[in-house]
Motif scaffolding. Sequence first.
Motif: not given
Length: 285
Positions: A58-62, A104-108, A119-128
């Motif tokens: 997940t993440g924003d424009s990056f 986007r924001s981390p809470d989003g 059904e992800a095996d891993m979630n990665i939260m990316g943010f600026f």
Amino acid sequence: ASRCWQNDEYYDIKFKANCKYILRTEDFKHDVTINSQGFRGKEVAIPKAKDTFRIVLTGDSFVFGNGLRDNKTIPYLVEQILNEEKTFGGKKAEVINAGFLGGRSPDGHLVFLRHNQFEADMNIMGFFVYNDFSDMDSNEWLGIEELSTPKRIKSTQYLVTGEGLYVDKESDLKGIYSRIVLRNFNTYVFFSKNFSSLFEKTRAKLLPRAADTSTPEASDSYPYGVHFDDCIFGGGVCHRRFEHLFFDLERVFVAARNESPRQNFGVVLIPGDFQVYADAAQKYK
């Protein structure tokens, strides 16, 4: 590009399914493909194939890849590298681009993790670490009475209009952008942009603004206000000082990890200079 937006029942914005468009600025022009699930890139099989190790980023424009073609985005390249190196042995790596162009924001991202069906095996939260971070201050959390984390999220700052435009309530729906005829008239926009600040300075000198003494917190209520305990998960409207967002961010990470299967949850902080300066690749290895 903005006409590929639509409202969503869980978070404030979403891409329209099967939407293709050309993103054009002064610096670049490229095609963007949105799949039937409303995310950038190829189709995602549901249910997931048994021989696949699936990562949702997940993440924003990056993460989305603003300024990049479909095959040059971070998720695309990470998937390519993982498969070339056979990172998961006999399993094929699949990285889903769940980034959003427009912020986007981390809470989003947390609300997305609660409701996605990948059904992800891993979630990665990316943010600026700038506007993605501070955007949490303008998000309203809903449905937290019976849940440890919010059921849905609503932005108090942004919305998607009936014509599919993703707009800022304060700047886009007021002033020079509030009327379609005027916002399409370049000369008017030019003069408004360049002379409005001069007008404000002049008005401030002629009409000094009185100090707000209505509340004890008035002196530090801008831009993020004062912090209350249990700000995010306590419900209602709250105002936070900037430094307290770090505390709230930690709580978002803990909640997001709990939403992730088998605790496979990671966070990546994306530095702004990485996309701008060539030598930053060496700096960040």
